[in-house]
Design a protein around this motif. Structure first.
Motif, PDB file in Angstrom:
ATOM      1  N   HIS A 242      -8.506  -3.096 -20.754  1.00  0.00           N
ATOM      2  CA  HIS A 242      -7.198  -3.481 -20.216  1.00  0.00           C
ATOM      3  C   HIS A 242      -6.316  -2.258 -19.974  1.00  0.00           C
ATOM      4  O   HIS A 242      -5.623  -2.175 -18.951  1.00  0.00           O
ATOM      5  CB  HIS A 242      -6.502  -4.455 -21.171  1.00  0.00           C
ATOM      6  N   ARG A 243      -6.341  -1.295 -20.885  1.00  0.00           N
ATOM      7  CA  ARG A 243      -5.515  -0.092 -20.714  1.00  0.00           C
ATOM      8  C   ARG A 243      -5.968   0.736 -19.521  1.00  0.00           C
ATOM      9  O   ARG A 243      -5.184   1.496 -18.959  1.00  0.00           O
ATOM     10  CB  ARG A 243      -5.547   0.758 -21.985  1.00  0.00           C
ATOM     11  N   ALA A 244      -7.221   0.591 -19.128  1.00  0.00           N
ATOM     12  CA  ALA A 244      -7.757   1.390 -18.022  1.00  0.00           C
ATOM     13  C   ALA A 244      -7.632   0.694 -16.669  1.00  0.00           C
ATOM     14  O   ALA A 244      -7.930   1.319 -15.640  1.00  0.00           O
ATOM     15  CB  ALA A 244      -9.227   1.714 -18.293  1.00  0.00           C
ATOM     16  N   MET A 245      -7.189  -0.525 -16.631  1.00  0.00           N
ATOM     17  CA  MET A 245      -7.170  -1.270 -15.364  1.00  0.00           C
ATOM     18  C   MET A 245      -6.211  -0.674 -14.344  1.00  0.00           C
ATOM     19  O   MET A 245      -6.395  -0.863 -13.133  1.00  0.00           O
ATOM     20  CB  MET A 245      -6.842  -2.748 -15.630  1.00  0.00           C
ATOM     21  N   ASP A 246      -5.192   0.029 -14.784  1.00  0.00           N
ATOM     22  CA  ASP A 246      -4.237   0.639 -13.853  1.00  0.00           C
ATOM     23  C   ASP A 246      -4.571   2.100 -13.557  1.00  0.00           C
ATOM     24  O   ASP A 246      -3.803   2.780 -12.862  1.00  0.00           O
ATOM     25  CB  ASP A 246      -2.817   0.550 -14.428  1.00  0.00           C
ATOM     26  N   ALA A 247      -5.680   2.586 -14.064  1.00  0.00           N
ATOM     27  CA  ALA A 247      -6.043   3.990 -13.870  1.00  0.00           C
ATOM     28  C   ALA A 247      -6.341   4.285 -12.404  1.00  0.00           C
ATOM     29  O   ALA A 247      -6.955   3.477 -11.700  1.00  0.00           O
ATOM     30  CB  ALA A 247      -7.252   4.338 -14.726  1.00  0.00           C
ATOM     31  N   GLU A 248      -5.901   5.446 -11.946  1.00  0.00           N
ATOM     32  CA  GLU A 248      -6.199   5.910 -10.591  1.00  0.00           C
ATOM     33  C   GLU A 248      -7.205   7.061 -10.611  1.00  0.00           C
ATOM     34  O   GLU A 248      -8.179   7.047  -9.871  1.00  0.00           O
ATOM     35  CB  GLU A 248      -4.912   6.336  -9.888  1.00  0.00           C
ATOM     36  N   LYS A 249      -6.989   8.041 -11.456  1.00  0.00           N
ATOM     37  CA  LYS A 249      -7.894   9.183 -11.538  1.00  0.00           C
ATOM     38  C   LYS A 249      -8.850   9.002 -12.720  1.00  0.00           C
ATOM     39  O   LYS A 249      -8.412   8.809 -13.848  1.00  0.00           O
ATOM     40  CB  LYS A 249      -7.107  10.496 -11.693  1.00  0.00           C
ATOM     41  N   TRP A 250     -10.140   9.050 -12.417  1.00  0.00           N
ATOM     42  CA  TRP A 250     -11.168   8.816 -13.433  1.00  0.00           C
ATOM     43  C   TRP A 250     -11.978  10.077 -13.671  1.00  0.00           C
ATOM     44  O   TRP A 250     -12.417  10.737 -12.722  1.00  0.00           O
ATOM     45  CB  TRP A 250     -12.111   7.706 -12.978  1.00  0.00           C
ATOM     46  N   GLY A 251     -12.187  10.412 -14.918  1.00  0.00           N
ATOM     47  CA  GLY A 251     -13.110  11.474 -15.283  1.00  0.00           C
ATOM     48  C   GLY A 251     -14.438  10.853 -15.680  1.00  0.00           C
ATOM     49  O   GLY A 251     -14.490  10.031 -16.599  1.00  0.00           O
ATOM     50  N   VAL A 252     -15.508  11.196 -14.967  1.00  0.00           N
ATOM     51  CA  VAL A 252     -16.840  10.637 -15.230  1.00  0.00           C
ATOM     52  C   VAL A 252     -17.657  11.690 -15.962  1.00  0.00           C
ATOM     53  O   VAL A 252     -17.961  12.753 -15.409  1.00  0.00           O
ATOM     54  CB  VAL A 252     -17.543  10.221 -13.924  1.00  0.00           C
ATOM     55  N   ILE A 253     -17.996  11.410 -17.198  1.00  0.00           N
ATOM     56  CA  ILE A 253     -18.618  12.412 -18.061  1.00  0.00           C
ATOM     57  C   ILE A 253     -20.133  12.307 -17.985  1.00  0.00           C
ATOM     58  O   ILE A 253     -20.714  11.238 -18.214  1.00  0.00           O
ATOM     59  CB  ILE A 253     -18.157  12.237 -19.516  1.00  0.00           C
ATOM     60  N   PHE A 254     -20.765  13.439 -17.671  1.00  0.00           N
ATOM     61  CA  PHE A 254     -22.220  13.556 -17.751  1.00  0.00           C
ATOM     62  C   PHE A 254     -22.537  14.483 -18.909  1.00  0.00           C
ATOM     63  O   PHE A 254     -22.110  15.640 -18.925  1.00  0.00           O
ATOM     64  CB  PHE A 254     -22.808  14.123 -16.454  1.00  0.00           C
ATOM     65  N   CYS A 255     -23.256  13.960 -19.899  1.00  0.00           N
ATOM     66  CA  CYS A 255     -23.597  14.741 -21.084  1.00  0.00           C
ATOM     67  C   CYS A 255     -24.887  15.516 -20.818  1.00  0.00           C
ATOM     68  O   CYS A 255     -25.891  14.944 -20.384  1.00  0.00           O
ATOM     69  CB  CYS A 255     -23.770  13.823 -22.289  1.00  0.00           C
ATOM     70  N   THR A 256     -24.858  16.823 -21.066  1.00  0.00           N
ATOM     71  CA  THR A 256     -26.006  17.683 -20.765  1.00  0.00           C
ATOM     72  C   THR A 256     -27.012  17.752 -21.904  1.00  0.00           C
ATOM     73  O   THR A 256     -28.010  18.470 -21.787  1.00  0.00           O
ATOM     74  CB  THR A 256     -25.527  19.109 -20.430  1.00  0.00           C
ATOM     75  N   TYR A 277     -14.052  11.958 -10.740  1.00  0.00           N
ATOM     76  CA  TYR A 277     -14.470  13.354 -10.767  1.00  0.00           C
ATOM     77  C   TYR A 277     -15.505  13.555 -11.867  1.00  0.00           C
ATOM     78  O   TYR A 277     -15.307  13.115 -13.002  1.00  0.00           O
ATOM     79  CB  TYR A 277     -13.256  14.262 -11.014  1.00  0.00           C
ATOM     80  N   LEU A 278     -16.594  14.220 -11.518  1.00  0.00           N
ATOM     81  CA  LEU A 278     -17.692  14.434 -12.462  1.00  0.00           C
ATOM     82  C   LEU A 278     -17.381  15.606 -13.377  1.00  0.00           C
ATOM     83  O   LEU A 278     -17.065  16.705 -12.922  1.00  0.00           O
ATOM     84  CB  LEU A 278     -18.998  14.695 -11.710  1.00  0.00           C
ATOM     85  N   ILE A 279     -17.458  15.352 -14.682  1.00  0.00           N
ATOM     86  CA  ILE A 279     -17.209  16.385 -15.696  1.00  0.00           C
ATOM     87  C   ILE A 279     -18.479  16.521 -16.529  1.00  0.00           C
ATOM     88  O   ILE A 279     -18.969  15.538 -17.092  1.00  0.00           O
ATOM     89  CB  ILE A 279     -16.028  15.998 -16.613  1.00  0.00           C
ATOM     90  N   THR A 280     -19.037  17.715 -16.609  1.00  0.00           N
ATOM     91  CA  THR A 280     -20.243  17.934 -17.408  1.00  0.00           C
ATOM     92  C   THR A 280     -19.882  18.664 -18.696  1.00  0.00           C
ATOM     93  O   THR A 280     -19.047  19.569 -18.702  1.00  0.00           O
ATOM     94  CB  THR A 280     -21.291  18.762 -16.638  1.00  0.00           C
ATOM     95  N   MET A 281     -20.493  18.246 -19.775  1.00  0.00           N
ATOM     96  CA  MET A 281     -20.290  18.913 -21.062  1.00  0.00           C
ATOM     97  C   MET A 281     -21.400  18.509 -22.015  1.00  0.00           C
ATOM     98  O   MET A 281     -22.051  17.476 -21.811  1.00  0.00           O
ATOM     99  CB  MET A 281     -18.914  18.592 -21.654  1.00  0.00           C
ATOM    100  N   ASP A 282     -21.601  19.336 -23.054  1.00  0.00           N
ATOM    101  CA  ASP A 282     -22.616  18.979 -24.041  1.00  0.00           C
ATOM    102  C   ASP A 282     -22.023  18.094 -25.129  1.00  0.00           C
ATOM    103  O   ASP A 282     -22.485  16.985 -25.368  1.00  0.00           O
ATOM    104  CB  ASP A 282     -23.287  20.227 -24.624  1.00  0.00           C
ATOM    105  N   GLU A 283     -20.987  18.564 -25.785  1.00  0.00           N
ATOM    106  CA  GLU A 283     -20.353  17.797 -26.849  1.00  0.00           C
ATOM    107  C   GLU A 283     -19.065  17.176 -26.304  1.00  0.00           C
ATOM    108  O   GLU A 283     -18.153  17.883 -25.867  1.00  0.00           O
ATOM    109  CB  GLU A 283     -20.043  18.701 -28.044  1.00  0.00           C
ATOM    110  N   VAL A 284     -18.992  15.861 -26.320  1.00  0.00           N
ATOM    111  CA  VAL A 284     -17.839  15.148 -25.774  1.00  0.00           C
ATOM    112  C   VAL A 284     -16.856  14.880 -26.903  1.00  0.00           C
ATOM    113  O   VAL A 284     -17.133  14.070 -27.798  1.00  0.00           O
ATOM    114  CB  VAL A 284     -18.270  13.829 -25.104  1.00  0.00           C
TER     115      VAL A 284
END
Length: 344
Positions: A242-256, A277-284
Motif C-alpha cells: 500500500h505504501r508503494a502504490m503512489d511510487a513514481e521512481k522505482w529502484g530495481v535491485i539485481f543482487c550479484t 532504474y536497475l541498481i546492482t549490488m552484492d549486499e543489499v
C-alpha cells in the motif's frame, strides 16, 4: 505509530533464544584430507553469521592438524545461505570450505560442511503428534536436522502415520529439505505438514506457499510446538504494498551474489516501466540504498532481504510479485510468498 505496531509482522522478531546448546561436527578430517590431496597452502573458511564467532577456534584446530605452510583465511563477508558464497576468497584459495549449509551446486573447489545438529528431535515429536489428527502428514526440515530425517520418518510411521516426503527442485540437496526461499519439498499430497526445526521463518514461508495446508512447527531447539500463523506477516507485507502504490521512481535491485541473481525478472520490470532504474549490488542494506532518490524498491535477489529486513528500509521494499500488485498489474489478493528456484 507505536513501536509494536511498527514492527508487527517483522520477521526479525520471529526468532527465539536457544534453550539447548548445540555442538557441531566440523568434519575436520575431511577438510585436512582435501588439503593434503590438493597440496593446498591457502584455505578459505566461510561461516554463516551466527557461527562466525566459532571461526577462529576452527582455524586453530585445523592449524594443529596441518603443516605450518598452510594459511587459513576467514571470510568476513556476510553469509546467509549456500547461495551466498564469498567468490572473491574462493578464487584466491586452493580449498574453500563453506560451513552451515548443504550444497546448492556441486563444485570440486568447494567443501560443504552442513553442520548437523546434535539436538534430539524425538521429545518434541512426541508432543507434536498430539496436534496431528490426520493419518497423512508431510515431513520437512532444514539441512541441520537432515542427519535424523530417515529416523523421523520411521518414528512417525511406527505411530501409524502415512508420511509423505519428496525432494524439491535442484536448489535443494536432500529429500524433505526446505530453504528460507524454497519450499518445493512440501508439494505433497497431505493437508498437514510437520516442520522440524528452529525458528519460525521457514514454516511461515511454507504456510504462505501452501495456504491450504496446516503447518505445524516442532522446534527441538526451543522445545516448543506451534502452528504457523501468517496473519501478522501478511499484514506487514500488505502495508508495504500500500505504501508503494503512489511510487513514481522505482529502484530495481539485481543482487550479484552467485546464487541470487534473477536478471530476467529485473529486466522485465525495467522494460515495462520508464521510471524504473536497475541498481546492482552484492549486499543489499538500508544504508546502501538511502542515497538513491527512489520512491520504492523492488528486490529481485534473496526474498529474505525483503521479508526479514523490509521494515528497516527507508522506502517500501517489495518482492517482484508485490511490485506487480502495487503498479496495478495484479489484484491485491494475489499476494504470495516470493520463492527462489534454480541454482546458478
Amino acid at each position: 505509530m507505536s513501536q509494536d505496531a511498527a514492527t508487527e509482522g517483522d520477521l526479525r522478531n520471529t526468532g527465539m533464544s536457544l534453550k539447548h546448546d548445540r555442538e557441531w561436527d566440523y568434519e575436520l578430517d575431511r577438510i585436512v584430507e582435501a588439503i593434503d590431496e590438493r597440496d593446498a597452502t591457502r584455505v578459505g573458511l566461510q561461516f554463516p553469521e551466527g557461527l562466525k564467532r566459532r571461526g577462529p577456534a576452527v582455524a586453530d584446530d585445523l592449524r594443529e592438524l596441518c603443516d605450518d605452510d598452510v594459511t587459513f583465511l576467514l571470510s568476513g563477508q556476510p553469509c546467509y545461505g549456500a547461495c551466498d558464497l564469498d567468490t572473491y576468497l574462493m578464487r584466491r584459495t586452493d580449498v574453500f570450505v563453506h560451513f552451515g549449509h548443504s550444497p546448492m551446486k556441486e563444485s570440486e573447489k568447494i567443501i560443504y560442511v552442513p553442520l548437523f545438529s546434535n539436538v534430539d528431535p524425538f521429545p518434541i515429536l512426541e508432543e507434536a503428534v498430539e496436534d496431528l489428527p490426520e493419518e497423512e502428514v508431510g515431513l520437512v526440515t532444514t539441512a541441520q536436522h537432515m542427519n535424523r530425517f530417515g529416523e523421523m520418518v520411521e518414528w512417525l510411521e511406527e505411530r501409524g502415520y502415512d508420511v509423505h516426503t519428496r525432494r524439491g527442485d535442484d536448489r535443494l540437496t536432500y529429500e524433505g529439505q526446505v530453504l528460507g526461499c524454497n519450499y518445493a519439498s512440501a508439494d505433497i499430497d497431505a493437508d498437514q505438514v510437520l516442520y522440524v526445526g528452529g525458528g519460525k521463518f521457514h514454516p511461515l514461508g511454507l504456510a504462505m506457499e501452501h495456504p491450504e495446508k496446516k503447518v505445524l512447527i516442532a522446534d527441538p531447539v526451543n522445545n516448543v510446538v506451534t502452528v504457523a500463523d501468517t496473519e501478522k506477516f501478511l499484514k506487514q507485507r500488505y502495508g508495504a504494498v500500500h505504501r508503494a502504490m503512489d511510487a513514481e521512481k522505482w529502484g530495481v535491485i539485481f543482487c550479484t551474489k552467485i546464487g541470487q541473481g534473477r536478471m530476467e525478472i529485473a529486466e522485465e520490470i525495467i522494460e515495462d516501466n520508464d521510471d524504473a532504474y536497475l541498481i546492482t549490488m552484492d549486499e543489499v542494506t538500508p544504508d546502501r540504498l538511502r542515497n538513491f532518490d527512489m520512491d520504492a524498491f523492488v528486490n529481485t535477489g534473496c526474498p529474505r532481504i525483503t521479508t526479514d529486513d523490509g521494515p528497516r528500509f527507508h522506502k517500501p521494499m517489495l518482492t517482484p510479485g508485490e511490485y506487480r500488485i502495487a503498479v496495478g498489474d495484479e489484484p491485491l489478493d494475489s499476494l504470495e510468498f516470493d520463492t527462489f528456484h534454480g541454482t546458478w
